[in-house]
Scaffold this motif. Structure first.
Motif, PDB file in Angstrom:
ATOM      1  N   LEU A 133       0.842  -1.216   0.000  1.00 37.19           N
ATOM      2  CA  LEU A 133       0.000   0.000   0.000  1.00 37.19           C
ATOM      3  C   LEU A 133       0.870   1.256   0.000  1.00 37.19           C
ATOM      4  O   LEU A 133       0.519   2.267  -0.614  1.00 37.19           O
ATOM      5  N   ASP A 134       2.018   1.190   0.693  1.00 36.74           N
ATOM      6  CA  ASP A 134       2.917   2.349   0.749  1.00 36.74           C
ATOM      7  C   ASP A 134       3.492   2.700  -0.625  1.00 36.74           C
ATOM      8  O   ASP A 134       3.922   3.825  -0.853  1.00 36.74           O
ATOM      9  N   ARG A 135       3.519   1.738  -1.508  1.00 37.13           N
ATOM     10  CA  ARG A 135       4.061   2.011  -2.850  1.00 37.13           C
ATOM     11  C   ARG A 135       3.001   2.621  -3.775  1.00 37.13           C
ATOM     12  O   ARG A 135       3.277   2.946  -4.916  1.00 37.13           O
ATOM     13  N   PHE A 136       1.743   2.749  -3.301  1.00 37.09           N
ATOM     14  CA  PHE A 136       0.660   3.320  -4.119  1.00 37.09           C
ATOM     15  C   PHE A 136       0.094   4.555  -3.417  1.00 37.09           C
ATOM     16  O   PHE A 136       0.577   4.953  -2.375  1.00 37.09           O
ATOM     17  N   GLY A 137      -0.952   5.136  -3.969  1.00 37.40           N
ATOM     18  CA  GLY A 137      -1.598   6.304  -3.397  1.00 37.40           C
ATOM     19  C   GLY A 137      -1.000   7.572  -3.955  1.00 37.40           C
ATOM     20  O   GLY A 137      -0.040   7.506  -4.716  1.00 37.40           O
ATOM     21  N   PRO A 138      -1.571   8.769  -3.692  1.00 39.15           N
ATOM     22  CA  PRO A 138      -2.592   9.028  -2.680  1.00 39.15           C
ATOM     23  C   PRO A 138      -4.003   8.555  -3.038  1.00 39.15           C
ATOM     24  O   PRO A 138      -4.852   8.538  -2.161  1.00 39.15           O
ATOM     25  N   THR A 139      -4.282   8.191  -4.305  1.00 36.70           N
ATOM     26  CA  THR A 139      -5.562   7.516  -4.564  1.00 36.70           C
ATOM     27  C   THR A 139      -5.254   6.041  -4.748  1.00 36.70           C
ATOM     28  O   THR A 139      -4.401   5.680  -5.570  1.00 36.70           O
ATOM     29  N   TRP A 140      -5.900   5.210  -3.938  1.00 36.77           N
ATOM     30  CA  TRP A 140      -5.656   3.768  -4.025  1.00 36.77           C
ATOM     31  C   TRP A 140      -6.739   3.098  -4.860  1.00 36.77           C
ATOM     32  O   TRP A 140      -7.927   3.430  -4.730  1.00 36.77           O
ATOM     33  N   VAL A 141      -6.302   2.179  -5.719  1.00 42.55           N
ATOM     34  CA  VAL A 141      -7.240   1.370  -6.507  1.00 42.55           C
ATOM     35  C   VAL A 141      -7.016  -0.078  -6.091  1.00 42.55           C
ATOM     36  O   VAL A 141      -5.932  -0.635  -6.291  1.00 42.55           O
ATOM     37  N   VAL A 142      -8.021  -0.654  -5.448  1.00 42.06           N
ATOM     38  CA  VAL A 142      -7.903  -2.015  -4.906  1.00 42.06           C
ATOM     39  C   VAL A 142      -8.920  -2.888  -5.613  1.00 42.06           C
ATOM     40  O   VAL A 142     -10.124  -2.607  -5.596  1.00 42.06           O
ATOM     41  N   LYS A 143      -8.422  -3.972  -6.249  1.00 38.22           N
ATOM     42  CA  LYS A 143      -9.332  -4.841  -7.023  1.00 38.22           C
ATOM     43  C   LYS A 143      -9.197  -6.281  -6.569  1.00 38.22           C
ATOM     44  O   LYS A 143      -8.122  -6.720  -6.168  1.00 38.22           O
ATOM     45  N   ASP A 144     -10.293  -7.001  -6.694  1.00 38.78           N
ATOM     46  CA  ASP A 144     -10.299  -8.446  -6.527  1.00 38.78           C
ATOM     47  C   ASP A 144      -9.681  -9.021  -7.810  1.00 38.78           C
ATOM     48  O   ASP A 144     -10.142  -8.715  -8.902  1.00 38.78           O
ATOM     49  N   ASP A 145      -8.614  -9.850  -7.690  1.00 35.34           N
ATOM     50  CA  ASP A 145      -7.989 -10.379  -8.910  1.00 35.34           C
ATOM     51  C   ASP A 145      -8.798 -11.553  -9.456  1.00 35.34           C
ATOM     52  O   ASP A 145      -8.324 -12.678  -9.556  1.00 35.34           O
ATOM     53  N   GLY A 146     -10.012 -11.299  -9.798  1.00 38.96           N
ATOM     54  CA  GLY A 146     -10.871 -12.348 -10.354  1.00 38.96           C
ATOM     55  C   GLY A 146     -12.139 -11.685 -10.824  1.00 38.96           C
ATOM     56  O   GLY A 146     -12.176 -10.468 -11.015  1.00 38.96           O
ATOM     57  N   LEU A 147     -13.195 -12.440 -11.005  1.00 38.38           N
ATOM     58  CA  LEU A 147     -14.454 -11.865 -11.480  1.00 38.38           C
ATOM     59  C   LEU A 147     -15.263 -11.384 -10.285  1.00 38.38           C
ATOM     60  O   LEU A 147     -15.529 -12.145  -9.377  1.00 38.38           O
ATOM     61  N   ALA A 148     -15.629 -10.110 -10.279  1.00 40.61           N
ATOM     62  CA  ALA A 148     -16.388  -9.585  -9.138  1.00 40.61           C
ATOM     63  C   ALA A 148     -17.492  -8.645  -9.577  1.00 40.61           C
ATOM     64  O   ALA A 148     -18.034  -7.908  -8.779  1.00 40.61           O
ATOM     65  N   GLY A 150     -17.612  -5.861 -11.028  1.00 42.77           N
ATOM     66  CA  GLY A 150     -17.408  -4.443 -10.732  1.00 42.77           C
ATOM     67  C   GLY A 150     -17.425  -4.122  -9.251  1.00 42.77           C
ATOM     68  O   GLY A 150     -16.890  -3.115  -8.810  1.00 42.77           O
ATOM     69  N   LYS A 151     -18.043  -5.015  -8.454  1.00 48.08           N
ATOM     70  CA  LYS A 151     -18.220  -4.676  -7.044  1.00 48.08           C
ATOM     71  C   LYS A 151     -16.971  -4.960  -6.224  1.00 48.08           C
ATOM     72  O   LYS A 151     -16.888  -4.588  -5.071  1.00 48.08           O
ATOM     73  N   GLY A 152     -15.983  -5.639  -6.804  1.00 51.29           N
ATOM     74  CA  GLY A 152     -14.744  -5.917  -6.071  1.00 51.29           C
ATOM     75  C   GLY A 152     -13.750  -4.783  -6.143  1.00 51.29           C
ATOM     76  O   GLY A 152     -12.633  -4.909  -5.658  1.00 51.29           O
ATOM     77  N   VAL A 153     -14.155  -3.644  -6.729  1.00 52.70           N
ATOM     78  CA  VAL A 153     -13.213  -2.540  -6.934  1.00 52.70           C
ATOM     79  C   VAL A 153     -13.495  -1.414  -5.948  1.00 52.70           C
ATOM     80  O   VAL A 153     -14.635  -0.974  -5.821  1.00 52.70           O
ATOM     81  N   VAL A 154     -12.445  -0.971  -5.251  1.00 54.60           N
ATOM     82  CA  VAL A 154     -12.584   0.223  -4.408  1.00 54.60           C
ATOM     83  C   VAL A 154     -11.536   1.236  -4.857  1.00 54.60           C
ATOM     84  O   VAL A 154     -10.356   0.900  -5.001  1.00 54.60           O
ATOM     85  N   VAL A 155     -11.993   2.450  -5.130  1.00 56.51           N
ATOM     86  CA  VAL A 155     -11.084   3.551  -5.498  1.00 56.51           C
ATOM     87  C   VAL A 155     -11.253   4.594  -4.410  1.00 56.51           C
ATOM     88  O   VAL A 155     -12.351   5.119  -4.218  1.00 56.51           O
ATOM     89  N   THR A 156     -10.189   4.892  -3.660  1.00 57.58           N
ATOM     90  CA  THR A 156     -10.362   5.764  -2.499  1.00 57.58           C
ATOM     91  C   THR A 156      -9.089   6.553  -2.184  1.00 57.58           C
ATOM     92  O   THR A 156      -7.975   6.041  -2.340  1.00 57.58           O
ATOM     93  N   PRO A 157      -9.291   7.805  -1.704  1.00 58.36           N
ATOM     94  CA  PRO A 157      -8.128   8.570  -1.239  1.00 58.36           C
ATOM     95  C   PRO A 157      -7.754   8.201   0.192  1.00 58.36           C
ATOM     96  O   PRO A 157      -6.777   8.718   0.735  1.00 58.36           O
ATOM     97  N   ASP A 158      -8.528   7.329   0.826  1.00 56.60           N
ATOM     98  CA  ASP A 158      -8.352   7.000   2.241  1.00 56.60           C
ATOM     99  C   ASP A 158      -7.618   5.668   2.381  1.00 56.60           C
ATOM    100  O   ASP A 158      -8.154   4.602   2.057  1.00 56.60           O
ATOM    101  N   ARG A 159      -6.381   5.734   2.919  1.00 60.36           N
ATOM    102  CA  ARG A 159      -5.565   4.528   2.986  1.00 60.36           C
ATOM    103  C   ARG A 159      -6.217   3.452   3.846  1.00 60.36           C
ATOM    104  O   ARG A 159      -6.133   2.254   3.539  1.00 60.36           O
ATOM    105  N   SER A 160      -6.894   3.855   4.924  1.00 60.45           N
ATOM    106  CA  SER A 160      -7.462   2.822   5.798  1.00 60.45           C
ATOM    107  C   SER A 160      -8.659   2.130   5.123  1.00 60.45           C
ATOM    108  O   SER A 160      -8.875   0.931   5.315  1.00 60.45           O
ATOM    109  N   ASP A 161      -9.402   2.855   4.277  1.00 61.84           N
ATOM    110  CA  ASP A 161     -10.475   2.195   3.509  1.00 61.84           C
ATOM    111  C   ASP A 161      -9.875   1.190   2.523  1.00 61.84           C
ATOM    112  O   ASP A 161     -10.391   0.084   2.344  1.00 61.84           O
ATOM    113  N   ALA A 162      -8.782   1.623   1.870  1.00 62.56           N
ATOM    114  CA  ALA A 162      -8.118   0.737   0.903  1.00 62.56           C
ATOM    115  C   ALA A 162      -7.613  -0.513   1.615  1.00 62.56           C
ATOM    116  O   ALA A 162      -7.802  -1.651   1.153  1.00 62.56           O
ATOM    117  N   ARG A 163      -7.008  -0.296   2.793  1.00 63.20           N
ATOM    118  CA  ARG A 163      -6.460  -1.425   3.552  1.00 63.20           C
ATOM    119  C   ARG A 163      -7.577  -2.368   3.995  1.00 63.20           C
ATOM    120  O   ARG A 163      -7.460  -3.599   3.908  1.00 63.20           O
TER     121      ARG A 163
END
Ligand code: GLY
Length: 423
Positions: A133-148, A150-163
């Protein structure tokens, strides 16, 4: 031509209605379909994820062409099973469908094809998460590496939400994909692809967040519009040349030639188009808008793609004007959508009026009432001379539909109308 359409969403309803407009299509069977599709096609039960069952149904229905709507059957090899039964199939092989099913495969193909995309890392264990996580941001894009969906994707400026989202996915045993954030307005470009032949459809834009002003969690898609008045005329050709054609060629080179619909989800940044994701099928809800403007016979285009003769058919022709899809979702969608609520005012979808009601999560109750049976319940497609008229047609039609707790975005296409989006 007899066509079997696999799927049960508003995308498949749109495919069925467009196929019905093709004079060469003599019969359409849809499986499993839904309450709205049943108004326009013979509906049959099937397990869409079972290649054996889909191939058996295609034989029984004497289908000349099978069109597979959703990604899960494609990733599981249902198109391979249909082709093995000697029936033409619109949809890629399981090997080629990895372009959607495995984000790691997609990244590898894009790197080999020289296609611009986000920098990414796969995280497999909680122990790797914080450093990654420290290597990304300030906007984090977190995805499920599979089929989800669209709902497995979170795009957030908040590191704790991304985590939090990444940790939850890892807890469920899903590898996590972290990506750098891509700037620029998003475009969905659907291309018919048959090996190295690439035929683009109209560019569209999805609205993925649940709330107006792009607020709230990501969904499968709450609305879309096409074409994009702010996109320069040369952009589609640029996307084909820089993104879709190189990827199609790379898949051919690997022996995983793509046949079907390759959906490029792009961010149009200052440096040009960059890929957010590839999908191996028509997108939902963009398809509902895009196909409403198609004048060419859809059956001919899909059959040509499926039989390796796409280069021989005329390029798609489009009605002028614009189209807008607005999705009516069930209460508590996307978290825990409630089912079983009565829907009134949806009427008959078989109209050529300025607005069409397409069904997704609907069912008929024993007493004949139409009820909700899924998160995204209906897609209302408005068409008009321009985006303002298309929006008006969609929202006017929606105003007559009632669903307890139902919600929709009121700003589909609005940023484009108000000139708040551009390159
Ligand atoms: N429009 C988003 C999707 O089809 O995945």
């Amino acid at each position: 031509m007899r066509v079997l359409v696999i799927g049960s969403g508003a995308r498949e309803h749109a495919l069925v209605l467009a196929l019905r407009r093709d004079p060469a299509v003599s019969a359409i069977v849809a499986a499993p379909g839904n309450a709205g599709i049943a108004q326009h096609a013979q509906v049959r039960p099937v397990d869409p994820s079972s290649g054996e069952s889909v191939a058996a149904l295609a034989r029984e229905a004497a289908a000349d062409l099978v069109v597979i709507g959703p990604e899960v059957p494609l990733v599981l090899g249902v198109a391979d099973a249909v082709r093995a039964a000697g029936i033409a199939c619109f949809g890629p092989s399981a090997a080629a469908a990895r372009i959607e099913g495995s984000k790691a495969f997609a990244k590898d193909v894009m790197a080999a094809a020289g296609v611009r995309t986000a920098h990414s890392e796969i995280v497999d264990t909680p122990a790797e998460l914080d450093a990654a996580l420290d290597r990304f941001g300030p906007t984090w894009v977190v995805k499920d590496d599979g089929l989800a969906a669209g709902k497995g994707v979170v795009v957030t400026p908040d590191r704790s939400d991304a985590r939090g989202h990444a940790a939850e996915l890892l807890e469920q045993g899903h590898p996590v994909l972290l990506e750098s954030f891509l700037d620029g307005p998003e475009v969905s470009l659907f291309c018919l692809v048959d090996g190295e032949t690439v035929v683009p459809l109209l560019p569209a834009q999805d609205h993925k967040r649940v709330g107006d002003g792009d607020t709230g969690p990501n969904t499968g898609g709450m609305g879309a519009y096409t074409p994009l008045p702010w996109l320069p005329g040369s952009a589609v050709e640029q996307i084909v040349d820089e993104v879709v054609a190189p990827v199609a060629a790379e898949l051919v080179r690997r022996g995983d030639s793509f046949s079907g619909l390759l959906y490029a989800g792009l961010a149009m940044g200052e440096a040009g188009p960059a890929v957010v994701e590839f999908n191996c099928r028509f997108g939902d809800p963009e398809t509902q808008a895009v196909l409403s403007l198609l004048e060419s016979p859809l059956g001919e285009l899909l059959y040509a793609t499926a039989t390796g003769t796409l280069a021989d058919v005329p390029a798609p022709r489009w009605r002028g004007g614009s189209a807008v899809t607005v999705v009516l979702a069930a209460e508590y969608y996307p978290a825990r959508p409630r089912s079983g609520d009565v829907i009134t005012g949806a009427g008959d979808a078989a109209t050529d009026d300025a607005a069409t009601v397409l069904h997704a999560g609907t069912a008929l109750r024993a007493d004949g009432a139409l009820i909700s049976a899924g998160g995204r319940v209906l897609s209302i497609v408005g068409t008009g001379a321009d985006l303002v008229a298309a929006r008006e047609a969609a929202y006017d039609r929606l105003a007559g539909i009632k669903l307890t707790g139902g919600h929709y975005r009121s700003d589909i296409g609005l940023a484009a109308v108000e000139g708040r989006i551009g390159l």
